[in-house]
Each structure stands twice: as structure tokens, then as C-alpha cells.
Design an enzyme around this catalytic site. Structure first.
Site, mmCIF file in Angstrom:
data_model
loop_
_atom_site.group_PDB
_atom_site.id
_atom_site.type_symbol
_atom_site.label_atom_id
_atom_site.label_comp_id
_atom_site.label_asym_id
_atom_site.label_seq_id
_atom_site.Cartn_x
_atom_site.Cartn_y
_atom_site.Cartn_z
ATOM 1 C CG LEU A 39 -8.394 -13.191 -8.458
ATOM 2 C CD1 LEU A 39 -8.720 -13.660 -10.021
ATOM 3 C CD2 LEU A 39 -8.562 -14.621 -7.567
ATOM 4 C CG ASP A 41 -12.176 -11.431 -1.402
ATOM 5 O OD1 ASP A 41 -11.113 -11.650 -1.087
ATOM 6 O OD2 ASP A 41 -12.686 -10.473 -0.426
ATOM 7 C CE1 TYR A 100 -8.841 -3.051 0.081
ATOM 8 C CE2 TYR A 100 -9.564 -2.965 2.364
ATOM 9 C CZ TYR A 100 -8.621 -2.927 1.225
ATOM 10 O OH TYR A 100 -7.255 -2.900 1.833
ATOM 11 C CB SER A 101 -14.951 -7.661 -1.024
ATOM 12 O OG SER A 101 -13.943 -8.337 -1.827
ATOM 13 C CG ASP A 168 -16.057 -7.515 2.333
ATOM 14 O OD1 ASP A 168 -15.545 -6.490 1.869
ATOM 15 O OD2 ASP A 168 -15.521 -8.371 3.339
HETATM 16 C C1 FRU Z 1 -11.606 -10.736 2.224
HETATM 17 C C2 FRU Z 1 -10.913 -9.149 2.117
HETATM 18 C C3 FRU Z 1 -12.291 -8.279 2.174
HETATM 19 C C4 FRU Z 1 -11.969 -7.021 1.723
HETATM 20 C C5 FRU Z 1 -10.907 -7.477 0.630
HETATM 21 C C6 FRU Z 1 -9.984 -6.555 0.181
HETATM 22 O O1 FRU Z 1 -10.110 -11.384 1.596
HETATM 23 O O2 FRU Z 1 -10.170 -8.828 3.483
HETATM 24 O O3 FRU Z 1 -12.892 -8.177 3.551
HETATM 25 O O4 FRU Z 1 -12.920 -6.334 1.157
HETATM 26 O O5 FRU Z 1 -10.312 -8.631 0.992
HETATM 27 O O6 FRU Z 1 -9.051 -6.992 -0.777
#
Ligand code: FRU
Length: 463
Positions: A39, A41, A100-101, A168
Site C-alpha cells: 500500500l 498513498d 496512480y494517485s 495527483d
Molecule cells: C507519492 C506518489 C505519487 C504517485 C504515486 C504512485 O507517493 O509517487 O506522486 O501518484 O505515489 O504510486
């Protein structure tokens, strides 16, 4: 690429992993952790149709981080959780190398999710200025399913002085318009936040950027902007800051700028950056507002690219922090452990100074502290305060984590949450916080300097 079918077909593997997770003596009682695998973000935090929904960066088949998708747990109360099926798979050309986030924004009875689709091209690239796409993708959902992944923006929509690292998304609504905040790395290696504007959550156009007039890292990840007790707060995670003695002690930072932002006139006043946590394991926090109007923050209790490791052969890795409620008082963000955790308390034990408590999972509270002190939190973990410096000092059982410090002129109150392999230390009602993983085999809590109230805590539950 990790699609639903591959995940579902790996049932035997996942069952084996689950059995291994269950035997880990360091498995956490007070924290959301992955059912199996990795796990990072917290994503898409929201309250919708009577439940809190927590999504997260998730690699269910590989505890060392493989393909990243969105995991999902829900809860009515922050105490009892239900593990839901993974939510977003990395299964389309838009996000084939990782979902991603991103974040959630509720409108007209639906959740609008925005996230970054990571795409890496085959070939010889630096993957910074070339060879990568970070697509901004939208999903409209009831929290559990969706019809399509809609491409909202791709590299051509971002300003031309940017690298391929733009990610993000988080939405902020103001005066009937929607603003998307994205973390960015420019071609001159300057970290910043880009703001895009939309009238309908469908079409976004570049609006403005927020950056420091001085060097402050090459990339800002995971931005979040909100109003807190009358102050605009911009949270982000700068990468590339030099460590100083009492600040920026980790490889990457997570903190906030007070930000007076005039979106209409595209002007802003940025205050000084303040770290949100001074421990070893805190990154990529995200906030949301709950129905009571509380601004709740959950962080990733981990740190990317850190040199230390941990005794992980139990097929799971990392967890959320305990949720925190934010307030802005006298120019500072305060973070308090969410009140619901008081329901986990079993009883109250008075721990007189000079005596020792051997429990593993508990909350320890000391008030009216005056002067210097030293507390043994584990057999080889101490927290001591001298000459205005608070030092967390950890021995061998911390697997490479050693000391972290806070410069703080007065300590009056401590609230320490001890879990089987973590510590969260709230100082002066959340003026400062220190979060770290720790893997001691001997649990012994004591101090000669003052009494503590100890509350043994029941675990949060997963169904
Ligand atoms: C932060 C990050 C975000 C990205 C995600 C990928 O920890 O690097 O910027 O979207 O994790 O898992």
C-alpha cells in the site's frame, strides 16, 4: 498492467499471502493495512451515502510494489472496516503502467474521481522529459463501479515548460468553478503546483501555477488545497530538499504552505513551508471534509525511496496513519488523532513514574509536563527532551531508523499511540507529530519523570 481478471485468477496466491499476513507478529491493530501486498498513498478519501470510503495505491500481488492499482476499504465509523474489491485496475492504454494517485469530488449524487494514469513507453528514455505519459483521467462512480475511464487531459494540455511528471489531481470548488491542483516538475527541475479551471468538471484549462520564488525541490507530489478555519492551506510533498539539522530529515518531505490564493485575479501569497510530521514514516497525506465539517487527514505511514527496510517476509507492506483532524490555530495547523479512536479504549491504567507497562497496543497520555524528560517507549526506543530539542532515538530493532529531532520551545502534553510495529506521537495537542514504524520484540514503556495515563486499545476490525 494489472487487470481484474489477473487479480481474480490469482485467488490461490492471494489466499496463501493472506495466511502469511495473519502470522505476522508485527501486523497492526490500529491502522488500515493492505489485505495482501503493498500500500502507498491514500486516494479518493470521501464520505458518500452513509459510509467513509478510503482508496489507496495498491499492489495486491507483490509486497515489494509491483503494478499499482486502487485498493478500497469502507467504514461507517473509522473503527469497523469492510474490505472492498479493488476499484481502479491498470487495464487500459491510458493507465497501463499504474493507476496512480488521485482524489474524489462529490457532485449531483455521484463521486467524480480524478487520478493519474501512468504510461511508460518502451525504449531508452530518462522517463522525466521523455518516455512517459501522465494522463489525467476521470471516473464517475457510486464508490464501487464505473462505466468508463475518461481522458480529461494529457501532456499536450499541460504547460510547455513542464517535464512528463504532472500528477495527483485534487479538486477545490470556489464560486461555482472547479479548480484542479496537480503536482508538477518543470523542465528546469522546479517543483510546483499547476491549477486548471473547469465550469463543468469535464473540460479543464490551464489557469495558473503556485511556486516559491526560491529553490524548493524539483518535484511537488500530492497537492491538496482547502480552507481551514479561515486560512487557505496548500499541502504538498516536495522532493529534492537538502536535509537540515532539525528539518527535512527524511529523503522527501510532506508539509503545508499557508496560501492566500486569489483564483480570480491569479495572484497569491505563499507563507513558509511547515512539515506535517517529524518521524520517519509519513508521506503523501490527503484530506477530505466529513459531514460534520471536520477536515480529516490520512497519511501513508511509509516513505518512498528511503534507505531503511523492515523485517518483511509476511506478504504485506505499509499502512495508513491513524486519521487526524486538522485545525488552524495561531498561525499553525494542529493535528489531533480522530476522536472515534477513544471508542477503542478499554480501561485506564495509571502508570506511576518509575514503573513499567508491558502492553503493545495502547495510548499513553501525559499532561501538565514541565521541563526536560526521558521516556522509554520500547526496550531500545527513547523519546527525550532537553534544551528545547525533542529526540526520538531508536536502536537495532528499528532496522536502520535511528534519530529524528524536533526543535520545540515547550512541551506540555504528549499523546503516544503505540501499535505492534508503529508509534504516533502527538505533541501539545497536535502542534507537532512524529510517526514511525518500529519492530522491537520487547515492549516496555516507562519514565522516571512523570505519570502517564495508559489506555489499552482494542483493534479496529476488518470484514
Ligand atoms: C507519492 C506518489 C505519487 C504517485 C504515486 C504512485 O507517493 O509517487 O506522486 O501518484 O505515489 O504510486
Amino acid at each position: 498492467m494489472l487487470d481484474k481478471k489477473t487479480y481474480q485468477n490469482a485467488i490461490e496466491k492471494r489466499e496463501k499471502m493472506k495466511a502469511n499476513v495473519a502470522t505476522d507478529p508485527f501486523l497492526l491493530d490500529l491502522h488500515v493495512y493492505p489485505e495482501t501486498g503493498w500500500l502507498n498513498d491514500p486516494n479518493g478519501l470521501c464520505y458518500f451515502a452513509g459510509l467513509y470510503h478510503f482508496y489507496f495505491q495498491y499492489s495486491p500481488l507483490d509486497a515489494k510494489r509491483g503494478d499499482i492499482i486502487w485498493g478500497h476499504v469502507s467504514s461507517p465509523d473509522f473503527i469497523s472496516y469492510k474490505r472492498q474489491d479493488p476499484f481502479i485496475f491498470a487495464d487500459s492504454p491510458l493507465d497501463k503502467d499504474g493507476a496512480y494517485s488521485g482524489s474524489a469530488f462529490i457532485k449531483d449524487g455521484k463521486i467524480n474521481f480524478f487520478y493519474t494514469g501512468n504510461v511508460k513507453h518502451e525504449g531508452y528514455f530518462d522517463y522525466i522529459t521523455a518516455g512517459r505519459d501522465h494522463n489525467t483521467i476521470k471516473i464517475i462512480s457510486d464508490a464501487y463501479s464505473y462505466d468508463e475511464k475518461i481522458l480529461v487531459m494529457d501532456h499536450d494540455d499541460y504547460p510547455s515548460d513542464m517535464t512528463r511528471h504532472i500528477r495527483d489531481p485534487k479538486i477545490y470548488e470556489k464560486d461555482g468553478a472547479y479548480y484542479m491542483f496537480l503536482g508538477a516538475r518543470s523542465l528546469s527541475d522546479k517543483g510546483m503546483v499547476l491549477i486548471f479551471k473547469s465550469q463543468d468538471l469535464k473540460k479543464f484549462t490551464y489557469h495558473m501555477r503556485v511556486e516559491t520564488p526560491y529553490d524548493f525541490g524539483y518535484m511537488w507530489e500530492c497537492p491538496d488545497y482547502f480552507d481551514l478555519d479561515g486560512q487557505g492551506i496548500l499541502i504538498c510533498c516536495p522532493q529534492g530538499l537538502e536535509s537540515e539539522e532539525y528539518t527535512y530529515q527524511n529523503i522527501y518531505q510532506a508539509g503545508y504552505f499557508p496560501l492566500d490564493l486569489d483564483l480570480e485575479n491569479k495572484t497569491y501569497k505563499l507563507g513558509d513551508f511547515v512539515e506535517l510530521d517529524y518521524g520517519f514514516d509519513f508521506y503523501a497525506p490527503q484530506t477530505f471534509e466529513d459531514p460534520e465539517g471536520r477536515r480529516i487527514l490520512i497519511g501513508w505511514m511509509g516513505m518512498p525511496d528511503a534507505a531503511y527496510t523492515n523485517p518483511t517476509d509476511h506478504d504485506w507492506q505499509h499502512a495508513f496513519t491513524i486519521p487526524r483532524v486538522l485545525s488552524f490555530v495561531n498561525g499553525k495547523v494542529y493535528q489531533k488523532p480522530i476522536g472515534e479512536y477513544q471508542k477503542l479504549r478499554e480501561s485506564e491504567i495509571s502508570l506511576e513514574k518509575g514503573t513499567s507497562y508491558q502492553g503493545k497496543v495502547f495510548e499513553a497520555v501525559a499532561e501538565n509536563i514541565r521541563g526536560d524528560f526521558s521516556i522509554n517507549i520500547r526496550k531500545d526506543v527513547t523519546l527525550s527532551y532537553e534544551n528545547g530539542i525533542l529526540i526520538l532515538d531508536m536502536g537495532d530493532s528499528s532496522y536502520g531508523r535511528k534519530t529524528r529531532m524536533i526543535k520545540i520551545s515547550k512541551i506540555e502534553k504528549l499523546e503516544i499511540f503505540s501499535d505492534k510495529s508503529s508509534l504516533e506521537i502527538f505533541i501539545n495537542d497536535g502542534e507537532k507529530v512524529m510517526t514511525t514504524r518500529v519492530y522491537s520484540e520487547k515492549y516496555a514503556f516507562s519514565t522516571n519523570d512523570f505519570d502517564f495515563k495508559i489506555h489499552p486499545l482494542n483493534p479496529i476490525t476488518f470484514e
